[in-house]
Design an enzyme around this catalytic site. Structure first.
Site, PDB file in Angstrom:
ATOM      1  CD  GLU A 209      89.691 114.281  -2.817  1.00  0.00           C
ATOM      2  OE1 GLU A 209      89.148 115.261  -2.493  1.00  0.00           O
ATOM      3  OE2 GLU A 209      89.373 113.203  -3.272  1.00  0.00           O
TER       4      GLU A 209
ATOM      5  CB  SER B  74      94.300  84.579   7.835  1.00  0.00           C
ATOM      6  OG  SER B  74      93.871  85.101   6.193  1.00  0.00           O
TER       7      SER B  74
END
Lengths: 257, 421
Positions: B285, B217
């Site tokens: 949407e 990460s």
């Protein structure tokens, strides 16, 4: 995190401001007055009296033109009706069944498992009887319009005998405050005393509209009460669980910080 | 991967032949993770969990759904009314779609803020962009399945975009539809693909994680891990942190499911599709509204290129441009914490995306047209002008030399150090 958060809020405020300042050409939507419903809010439930009265209004008034395709007679148990009462209501309708042993279709009284019988056999017949307009199915009406229950209530109570001076009504149309465009093909369906309530409630226009909208809110979302009851329990459980997970997280991380 | 001796003989037997337990130990337990990750790093694992929820509820809905134009709408209502807890499955799936996009957008913007796309994580980022594209295709086709008015007309508008392709456009649209309009063949293939694509996403997610676990990460400081003093094992530290984040997320998600299930939806989709009647205002949407605004921003032809084609190209470019971001950004540091100007412009860019969403929700008329054009221009300028220029001219601050130098033990964290600078 406080400064980025502030900036995000500022940015959102700017966007909102532009949003408010800009819509010059946007079509103005008629204002829908808000109404207090028994089924709104986290703990809302359908008022059983209103449901049964609303069903009466649907049966005696609306059902002359509007179908209710998604509702079976058996579903009426949710209104607080007994199996015998449901049976009696169903038997008031004739449905086509068959083919029988001779290969013929035949009519028989409806059973609890049958669905409501539409007033017209098909769309063409519906239009022919309604000046060319098609009365929509009402099963999902409360979910299918912006504003939901408030909109349907506003529509039913929003007729005006005399349109404003600058409005020219088309042939066969009626003026309605809430309907988009204000010209609606449906004649005012409800008046004071349109029905005579079995429970003795005074049948004012507002009362009739409130009752039938409560009924239609149920037809649109029959799961509403179960959903809200379950939701309260699920959220309470999750809040406790998450609080405990947070405590555990603090404990586990205490040697890192 | 370090060989580990397993006490349980069955596990040891399996692991010797197929080191699945060693792999889990290495990638889910021991996995060294920067010790300074903040809560914005929760959204990666949340995405994975939402994907599993979507596949789980989706498979159960598929068992009850009928992909035929005559029955689709009624079969969805039957799920809502007659299937045990069908309403719960359907509302979880419907709102799960919106939640998925909220989580994935936060995850993406976290990457933009902290420079997670920078070397050596370019491929990780690019795979992420492909996941986003696959999600968008899945969501679009899923929205068609209930066969309401917005399903039908949304499908008609979006598939028609391909007709903008010169020469072969019309043929492509006919091929996509399986006929001469959106009809039963279209619904059938959309259902098949809507069922297939989530599993493609699962595959992409594994590649995404594979790439992640090579260089590990990124972190809020955007600096490399210098050694074991900078990291903590994934379990228990990040398993518990992710579990807490999941609990908080579920509260929000299920609050919508139980108390405002139609909040993100369009009322028109509770009207059965009617090819003879166009709704007054066709909108996609909410998570597609910014792209919809970009699509409609171009109202003029440029030379011989028709406006519609430019709009379509720009709309697809708005996502594809992300693929080039790792090379457009030449800044010496990754994290916005040490980039005083980018830090401000990041929020301007986010506001621009929200503004595009607002524009996309309104009919293209009046002031909305120039606002949409300006917001579209800024969107592309952010990537093509601002980011490259910042890489050259921005005076960046110097990040700390290591994570452990910034996060001293005893509760003094990065924020205090930042404030002192």
């Amino acid at each position: 995190m406080s400064t980025p958060m502030n900036k995000l809020l500022t940015a959102a405020a700017v966007a909102a401001w532009i949003g408010v300042a800009a819509p010059a050409g946007a079509a103005e939507a008629p204002e829908i007055p808000e109404h207090d419903w028994s089924f709104s809010g986290m703990f809302g439930t359908f008022d059983r009296g209103a449901l049964q009265r609303g069903f009466q209004v649907y049966r005696e008034v609306c059902s002359n033109c509007h179908s209710l395709d998604l509702i079976a007679f058996r579903n009426l148990a949710a209104l607080g009706l007994s199996p015998d009462e449901i049976q009696a209501i169903a038997e008031g309708y004739e449905v086509e069944d068959g083919p029988d042993d001779e290969g013929e279709m035949f009519m028989r009284p409806a059973r609890a498992s049958d669905y409501f019988v539409p007033p017209f056999p098909n769309e063409k017949a519906a239009r022919a009887s309604n000046n060319g307009a098609l009365p929509p199915d009402l099963s999902l009406m409360v979910k299918a319009r912006k504003g939901g229950a408030d909109y349907v209530y506003g529509l039913l109570t929003g007729y005006e005998e005399e349109p404003p001076a600058d409005v020219e009504l088309m042939e066969g149309m009626y003026y309605n405050k809430v309907f988009p465009g204000h010209q609606i093909a449906m004649a005012p369906p409800l008046y004071e005393g349109s029905v005579e309530y079995a429970d003795g409630t005074e049948a004012t226009l507002d009362q009739e509209a409130e009752d039938v909208v409560t009924f239609l809110a149920w037809t649109a979302q029959p799961e509403l009460e179960q959903r809200k009851r379950m939701g309260v329990k699920v959220l309470l459980f999750l809040i406790v669980l998450t609080a405990m997970l947070f405590a555990l997280k603090r404990k586990i991380w205490s040697d890192v910080h | 991967m370090e060989a580990k001796t397993w006490k349980n003989p069955v596990i040891a037997w399996i692991d010797y032949r197929l080191p699945i337990f060693s792999m889990m130990q290495a990638d889910l337990v021991d996995y060294p993770t920067p010790k300074n990750l903040n809560y914005w790093w929760n959204f990666g694992s949340l995405n994975g969990i939402v994907l599993v929820i979507m596949i789980g509820t989706g498979i159960m809905l598929a068992m009850q759904y009928t992909a035929n134009v005559d029955f689709a709408f009624e079969s969805v209502e039957r799920i809502m009314r007659d299937v045990n807890y069908g309403w719960l499955l359907r509302y979880m799936h419907m709102n799960g779609g919106s939640m998925f996009f909220i989580v994935v957008y936060i995850h993406t913007f976290r990457g933009l803020y902290y420079g997670s796309y920078r070397a050596p994580r370019e491929l990780l980022w690019i795979i992420g962009v492909f996941i986003l594209l696959a999600m968008m295709a899945t969501a679009f086709m899923g929205y068609v399945l209930p066969w309401g008015q917005m399903s039908f007309w949304g499908a008609t508008v979006i598939t028609n975009l391909f007709s903008a392709i010169p020469l072969i456009g019309e043929s492509i649209v006919t091929w996509l539809w399986g006929g001469f309009s959106v009809a039963n063949p279209t619904l059938n293939r959309f259902f098949a693909l809507h069922y297939l694509l989530p599993f493609v996403i699962v595959g992409l997610v594994f590649v995404h994680l594979w790439a992640l676990h090579v260089h590990k990460s990124n972190n809020p400081l955007g600096i490399d891990v210098k050694g074991p003093q900078d990291t903590i094992p994934f379990s228990p530290y990040y398993t518990i942190k992710d579990a807490f984040g999941l609990g908080a997320f579920m509260i929000v998600y299920l609050a919508f499911v139980f108390f405002a299930p139609d909040f993100f939806g369009e009322p028109d989709n509770y009207i059965k599709a009617n090819p003879m009647q166009t709704p007054p205002h066709i909108v996609p949407e909410w998570y597609f509204l910014p792209y919809y605004a970009i699509l409609r921003a171009i109202t003029f032809d440029i030379w011989f290129v028709p406006a519609k084609l430019i709009g379509v190209i720009l709309m697809f470019s708005s996502i594809l441009i992300l693929l080039f971001l790792p090379w457009l950004d030449r800044s010496p540091v990754r994290s916005a914490r040490f980039r005083p100007i980018y830090k401000q412009l990041f929020w301007v860019f986010l506001a621009d995306c929200i503004l595009l969403g607002v524009v996309g929700g309104h009919p293209p008329e009046g002031a909305w047209i120039p606002i949409g054009q300006a917001a579209t221009a800024y969107y592309f300028a952010h990537f093509l002008i601002i980011i490259p220029l910042l890489g050259i001219f921005e005076k960046t601050r110097t990040p700390p030399t290591s994570i452990s130098a910034a996060v001293t033990p005893g509760g003094v964290g990065t924020k205090i150090k930042e404030a002192a600078e």
